[in-house]
Design a protein around this motif. Structure first.
Motif, PDB file in Angstrom:
ATOM      1  N   VAL A   1      -1.673  -5.128  -6.069  1.00  0.00           N
ATOM      2  CA  VAL A   1      -1.683  -5.257  -4.620  1.00  0.00           C
ATOM      3  C   VAL A   1      -3.136  -5.261  -4.159  1.00  0.00           C
ATOM      4  O   VAL A   1      -3.951  -4.478  -4.662  1.00  0.00           O
ATOM      5  CB  VAL A   1      -0.917  -4.071  -3.978  1.00  0.00           C
ATOM      6  N   ASP A   2      -3.461  -6.134  -3.194  1.00  0.00           N
ATOM      7  CA  ASP A   2      -4.831  -6.151  -2.677  1.00  0.00           C
ATOM      8  C   ASP A   2      -5.005  -5.039  -1.637  1.00  0.00           C
ATOM      9  O   ASP A   2      -4.061  -4.308  -1.324  1.00  0.00           O
ATOM     10  CB  ASP A   2      -5.214  -7.536  -2.133  1.00  0.00           C
ATOM     11  N   GLY A   3      -6.211  -4.902  -1.092  1.00  0.00           N
ATOM     12  CA  GLY A   3      -6.522  -3.834  -0.146  1.00  0.00           C
ATOM     13  C   GLY A   3      -5.718  -3.886   1.138  1.00  0.00           C
ATOM     14  O   GLY A   3      -5.604  -2.889   1.850  1.00  0.00           O
ATOM     15  N   SER A   4      -5.122  -5.032   1.458  1.00  0.00           N
ATOM     16  CA  SER A   4      -4.305  -5.182   2.669  1.00  0.00           C
ATOM     17  C   SER A   4      -2.821  -4.976   2.401  1.00  0.00           C
ATOM     18  O   SER A   4      -1.995  -5.118   3.306  1.00  0.00           O
ATOM     19  CB  SER A   4      -4.505  -6.581   3.261  1.00  0.00           C
ATOM     20  N   GLY A   5      -2.461  -4.703   1.154  1.00  0.00           N
ATOM     21  CA  GLY A   5      -1.069  -4.489   0.807  1.00  0.00           C
ATOM     22  C   GLY A   5      -0.323  -5.739   0.385  1.00  0.00           C
ATOM     23  O   GLY A   5       0.889  -5.709   0.211  1.00  0.00           O
ATOM     24  N   ASN A   6      -1.046  -6.859   0.212  1.00  0.00           N
ATOM     25  CA  ASN A   6      -0.419  -8.098  -0.232  1.00  0.00           C
ATOM     26  C   ASN A   6      -0.296  -8.109  -1.748  1.00  0.00           C
ATOM     27  O   ASN A   6      -1.240  -7.763  -2.455  1.00  0.00           O
ATOM     28  CB  ASN A   6      -1.240  -9.308   0.226  1.00  0.00           C
ATOM     29  N   MET A   7       0.876  -8.548  -2.229  1.00  0.00           N
ATOM     30  CA  MET A   7       1.119  -8.616  -3.671  1.00  0.00           C
ATOM     31  C   MET A   7       0.325  -9.752  -4.297  1.00  0.00           C
ATOM     32  O   MET A   7       0.230 -10.833  -3.719  1.00  0.00           O
ATOM     33  CB  MET A   7       2.602  -8.858  -3.955  1.00  0.00           C
ATOM     34  N   ILE A   8      -0.221  -9.477  -5.463  1.00  0.00           N
ATOM     35  CA  ILE A   8      -0.863 -10.488  -6.302  1.00  0.00           C
ATOM     36  C   ILE A   8       0.020 -10.609  -7.535  1.00  0.00           C
ATOM     37  O   ILE A   8       0.255  -9.616  -8.227  1.00  0.00           O
ATOM     38  CB  ILE A   8      -2.288 -10.072  -6.694  1.00  0.00           C
TER      39      ILE A   8
END
Length: 171
Positions: A122-129
């Motif tokens: 998860v990136d720093g904004s909470g978006n899944m990678i």
């Protein structure tokens, strides 16, 4: 046999939790300090439960540690461990493993996957990678085991979760 402490490194926060289904089990993890710039992160899950799984886990755990001291190549480590397990495996037991090398400077994780679930990133904004995935087979069953090797970057402020299928089964 599991680590008593998690690594401490500025810019990183590590945690670990194992709750076995029985008094002993086959799930394991490890942190292997490879050099000042890199950390080996291992998670595995042995088929079956109880004492047979725990013994196979201890064997796999030790073999991975020994091989990590010989080579830094994650795929080679898992291939070598597979060869040893094939020679010692009389019960048809197998183990899924995710062996990763974290580069502290870049956040890049190079991982080799032997049938184990992918990490959740998860990136720093909470978006899944979504990490890339190819076929990967468990260790201890196949002479020519297929190992999936990929890379994924953990962004600054991001998160990587390494887990076993026990997480899904518990839910």
């Amino acid at each position: 046999i599991l680590p008593r402490q998690v690594p401490k490194r500025p810019g990183y926060d590590f945690g670990a939790l194992v709750i076995p289904a029985r008094a002993v089990g086959g799930d394991f993890y490890d942190f292997i300090h490879l050099n000042p710039r890199q950390l080996g992160i291992v998670i595995g899950d042995v088929s079956d439960k109880g004492m047979p799984a725990a013994l196979f886990m201890a064997l796999t755990f030790s073999l991975i540690r020994a091989e990590a001291g010989q080579t830094a190549a994650p795929r080679q480590i898992l291939e070598n461990v597979n060869g040893y397990l094939l020679n010692m495996n009389t019960l048809g037991t197998y183990v899924t493993v995710l062996y990763s090398v974290l580069d502290y400077r870049t956040g890049l994780v190079t991982y080799s996957r032997a049938g184990h679930p992918l990490p959740i990133v998860v990136d720093g904004s909470g978006n899944m990678i979504t990490p890339t995935m190819q076929e990967g087979q468990p260790l201890g069953l196949f002479t020519q085991v297929k190992i999936d090797q990929q890379q994924v970057a953990i962004p600054k402020g991001g998160l990587a979760l390494f887990y076993s299928d026990g997480l899904n089964e518990a839910a």
